[in-house]
Motif scaffolding. Structure first.
Motif, PDB file in Angstrom:
ATOM      1  N   ALA A 184       1.147  -3.706   2.913  1.00  0.00           N
ATOM      2  CA  ALA A 184       0.161  -4.518   2.205  1.00  0.00           C
ATOM      3  C   ALA A 184       0.822  -5.422   1.178  1.00  0.00           C
ATOM      4  N   LYS A 185       1.767  -4.881   0.448  1.00  0.00           N
ATOM      5  CA  LYS A 185       2.444  -5.677  -0.583  1.00  0.00           C
ATOM      6  C   LYS A 185       3.249  -6.808   0.042  1.00  0.00           C
ATOM      7  N   THR A 186       3.918  -6.528   1.146  1.00  0.00           N
ATOM      8  CA  THR A 186       4.675  -7.580   1.833  1.00  0.00           C
ATOM      9  C   THR A 186       3.749  -8.691   2.310  1.00  0.00           C
ATOM     10  N   ALA A 187       2.555  -8.306   2.752  1.00  0.00           N
ATOM     11  CA  ALA A 187       1.593  -9.281   3.270  1.00  0.00           C
ATOM     12  C   ALA A 187       0.784  -9.945   2.162  1.00  0.00           C
ATOM     13  N   GLY A 188       0.874  -9.419   0.935  1.00  0.00           N
ATOM     14  CA  GLY A 188       0.116  -9.995  -0.172  1.00  0.00           C
ATOM     15  C   GLY A 188      -1.360  -9.681  -0.131  1.00  0.00           C
ATOM     16  N   CYS A 189      -1.710  -8.508   0.418  1.00  0.00           N
ATOM     17  CA  CYS A 189      -3.125  -8.126   0.464  1.00  0.00           C
ATOM     18  C   CYS A 189      -3.325  -6.808  -0.279  1.00  0.00           C
ATOM     19  N   LEU A 190      -4.572  -6.494  -0.559  1.00  0.00           N
ATOM     20  CA  LEU A 190      -4.913  -5.279  -1.287  1.00  0.00           C
ATOM     21  C   LEU A 190      -4.998  -4.087  -0.338  1.00  0.00           C
ATOM     22  N   LEU A 191      -4.695  -2.903  -0.869  1.00  0.00           N
ATOM     23  CA  LEU A 191      -4.909  -1.654  -0.145  1.00  0.00           C
ATOM     24  C   LEU A 191      -5.889  -0.803  -0.943  1.00  0.00           C
ATOM     25  N   LEU A 236       1.041   6.379  -4.755  1.00  0.00           N
ATOM     26  CA  LEU A 236       1.710   6.058  -3.494  1.00  0.00           C
ATOM     27  C   LEU A 236       1.679   4.566  -3.187  1.00  0.00           C
ATOM     28  N   GLY A 237       1.159   3.770  -4.129  1.00  0.00           N
ATOM     29  CA  GLY A 237       1.202   2.326  -3.955  1.00  0.00           C
ATOM     30  C   GLY A 237      -0.116   1.649  -3.664  1.00  0.00           C
ATOM     31  N   ALA A 238      -1.212   2.406  -3.548  1.00  0.00           N
ATOM     32  CA  ALA A 238      -2.522   1.789  -3.308  1.00  0.00           C
ATOM     33  C   ALA A 238      -2.941   0.971  -4.527  1.00  0.00           C
ATOM     34  N   ASP A 239      -3.765  -0.043  -4.285  1.00  0.00           N
ATOM     35  CA  ASP A 239      -4.287  -0.881  -5.368  1.00  0.00           C
ATOM     36  C   ASP A 239      -5.599  -0.350  -5.932  1.00  0.00           C
ATOM     37  N   ILE A 293      -6.729  -4.033   3.235  1.00  0.00           N
ATOM     38  CA  ILE A 293      -6.590  -2.922   4.185  1.00  0.00           C
ATOM     39  C   ILE A 293      -7.417  -1.774   3.628  1.00  0.00           C
ATOM     40  N   TRP A 294      -8.288  -1.222   4.465  1.00  0.00           N
ATOM     41  CA  TRP A 294      -9.184  -0.138   4.040  1.00  0.00           C
ATOM     42  C   TRP A 294      -8.784   1.133   4.787  1.00  0.00           C
ATOM     43  N   LEU A 295      -8.395   2.149   4.036  1.00  0.00           N
ATOM     44  CA  LEU A 295      -7.964   3.414   4.628  1.00  0.00           C
ATOM     45  C   LEU A 295      -8.879   4.558   4.238  1.00  0.00           C
ATOM     46  N   GLU A 296      -9.063   5.500   5.155  1.00  0.00           N
ATOM     47  CA  GLU A 296      -9.513   6.857   4.835  1.00  0.00           C
ATOM     48  C   GLU A 296      -8.386   7.782   5.269  1.00  0.00           C
ATOM     49  N   THR A 297      -8.027   8.715   4.418  1.00  0.00           N
ATOM     50  CA  THR A 297      -7.055   9.733   4.826  1.00  0.00           C
ATOM     51  C   THR A 297      -7.213  10.956   3.937  1.00  0.00           C
ATOM     52  N   LEU A 310     -14.531   3.744  -8.420  1.00  0.00           N
ATOM     53  CA  LEU A 310     -13.318   2.996  -8.112  1.00  0.00           C
ATOM     54  C   LEU A 310     -12.327   3.203  -9.254  1.00  0.00           C
ATOM     55  N   VAL A 311     -11.049   3.343  -8.895  1.00  0.00           N
ATOM     56  CA  VAL A 311      -9.987   3.472  -9.893  1.00  0.00           C
ATOM     57  C   VAL A 311      -8.866   2.526  -9.510  1.00  0.00           C
ATOM     58  N   MET A 312      -8.304   1.840 -10.509  1.00  0.00           N
ATOM     59  CA  MET A 312      -7.234   0.883 -10.249  1.00  0.00           C
ATOM     60  C   MET A 312      -6.330   0.788 -11.474  1.00  0.00           C
ATOM     61  N   ASN A 313      -5.170   0.143 -11.303  1.00  0.00           N
ATOM     62  CA  ASN A 313      -4.223  -0.068 -12.398  1.00  0.00           C
ATOM     63  C   ASN A 313      -4.235  -1.499 -12.917  1.00  0.00           C
TER      64      ASN A 313
END
Length: 379
Positions: free
Chosen positions: A160-167, A184-187, A138-142, A208-211
């Motif tokens: 996204a987490k329920t669906a098993g996909c990345l945000l 807020l839960g983004a990947d 899922i690709w967001l701009e906000t 890009l930043v990730m955990n």
């Protein structure tokens, strides 16, 4: 550390050899090795560079992430994320987003068998209903570019987490000073570092930043293998820009609020798109997930006349007519022919981006001077 202190000190340590307080610019293409495979952590500058390493550590810290990766542009960073996917995979993306991202998705990656589904992401249910077994991202701009629509990052992260996909969230408009999507839960968080992170209109770069450690390794492999890396001078410039991010963003927000309210009260101005208005549809969500509303906004003249809009765009003296945003100087832009020209007109109009829409990137000049400039241009 509190945010302002973190922003100033993130990723930087005095140079151990000289004590230099600023990170040196390591202008080198390669590194001498003691023996084959035995080195000081650096082999070849496409793979690693000490200046870039310091920047990547800074990016991670200011976004409250574990790993940062720097790229040669924001589009290159976006490109790396999509390269995580395989033919047949699907991406859910916002129907209102930056034209360069849309162009990359539709003109490049659709040819490789990746399907992009565009929905109004301001309603998380639209995202949920669009998910299929093939959805991988899922690709967001906000806030979105240029209509300042707001999406609920936490709600969509749960979906996204329920669906098993990345945000992945494009956080360019807000900057890490106003919003931290990883919290807020983004990947993945993406930035065009060209904008607020650099802040001085003198560098092209992305981030890009990730955990997640595994996600970092996959994205680092793409960064190293595809080679869209920034040079050390550009990394130095963004490191320098980050040190004043909090000061600049405070002024961007202050000026943005003054100008948005002035525009809304102008007799010749129709709709003003700015997420800091209490009657903005996304105001409640923005208030919850952002620390301020920024200096980005768009507006239309009351009679929705494209010729008059063009006259305004050509009449400002302080606002410079140019693409980009987030610099210390104020910019004025015509999305339909500039930043979003790659989006078909019918699609732009359907999403609310009219031919007469004007976008402002409010800088850090004196707000009264900026208002006077708009006053003489609008007439």
């Amino acid at each position: 550390m509190k945010l302002a202190t973190k922003i100033i000190h993130a990723g930087t340590e005095p140079d151990p050899g000289t004590g230099a307080i600023m990170t040196p610019i390591f202008q080198t293409s390669t590194y001498v090795q003691e023996a084959p495979g035995k080195n000081k952590g650096f082999e070849y500058a496409r793979s690693q560079n000490p200046t870039r390493k310091a920047l990547e550590e800074a990016l991670a810290q200011i976004e409250n992430g574990r790993h940062g990766l720097a790229f040669s542009s924001g589009v290159a960073a976006t490109d790396a994320v999509i390269k995580l996917l395989l033919p047949g995979d699907e991406v859910i993306a916002a129907s209102d987003m930056y034209g360069g991202t849309y162009r990359l998705f539709t003109k490049v990656f659709e040819k490789f068998g990746i399907r992009f589904i565009y929905v109004d992401t301001t309603d998380p249910e639209n995202v949920k209903n669009a998910i299929t077994s093939k959805t991988k991202l899922i690709w967001l701009e906000t806030p979105t570019n240029p209509l300042m629509n707001i999406s609920d990052i936490r709600a969509i992260a749960d979906i996204a987490k329920t669906a098993g996909c990345l945000l992945c969230v494009d956080n360019t408009f807000a900057s890490p000073y106003l919003q931290n999507p990883l919290d807020l839960g983004a990947d993945i968080v993406m930035h065009s570092s060209t904008k607020y992170l650099g802040g001085h209109s003198d560098v092209i770069q992305g981030a890009l930043v990730m955990n997640d450690d595994t996600l970092r390794e996959h994205l680092y492999f793409i960064q190293k293998s595809c080679g869209a890396v920034p040079g050390p001078m550009d990394c130095f410039l963004v490191l320098r820009g980050i040190k004043t991010l909090h000061l600049r963003m405070q002024r961007h927000c202050e000026n943005g609020e003054k100008i948005a309210n002035w525009l809304r009260n102008h007799p010749k101005v129709g709709k003003v798109y700015w997420c800091g208005f209490q009657d903005h549809p996304g105001y409640a969500v923005a208030s919850r997930q952002m620390r301020g509303f920024g200096g980005m906004m768009s507006f239309e003249l009351k009679d929705d006349n494209t010729d008059k809009a063009m006259a305004v765009l050509s009449s400002t003296k302080i606002f410079a007519l140019a693409e980009s945003l987030g610099g210390v100087e104020s910019l004025i832009n015509h999305p339909a022919t500039m930043t979003h020209a790659s989006i078909p007109r019918e699609e732009r109009i359907r999403n609310g981006l009219t031919d007469s829409l004007i976008r402002l990137s409010v800088g850090v000049e004196d707000a009264d001077d900026l208002i006077s400039d708009l006053e003489q241009a609008i007439g």
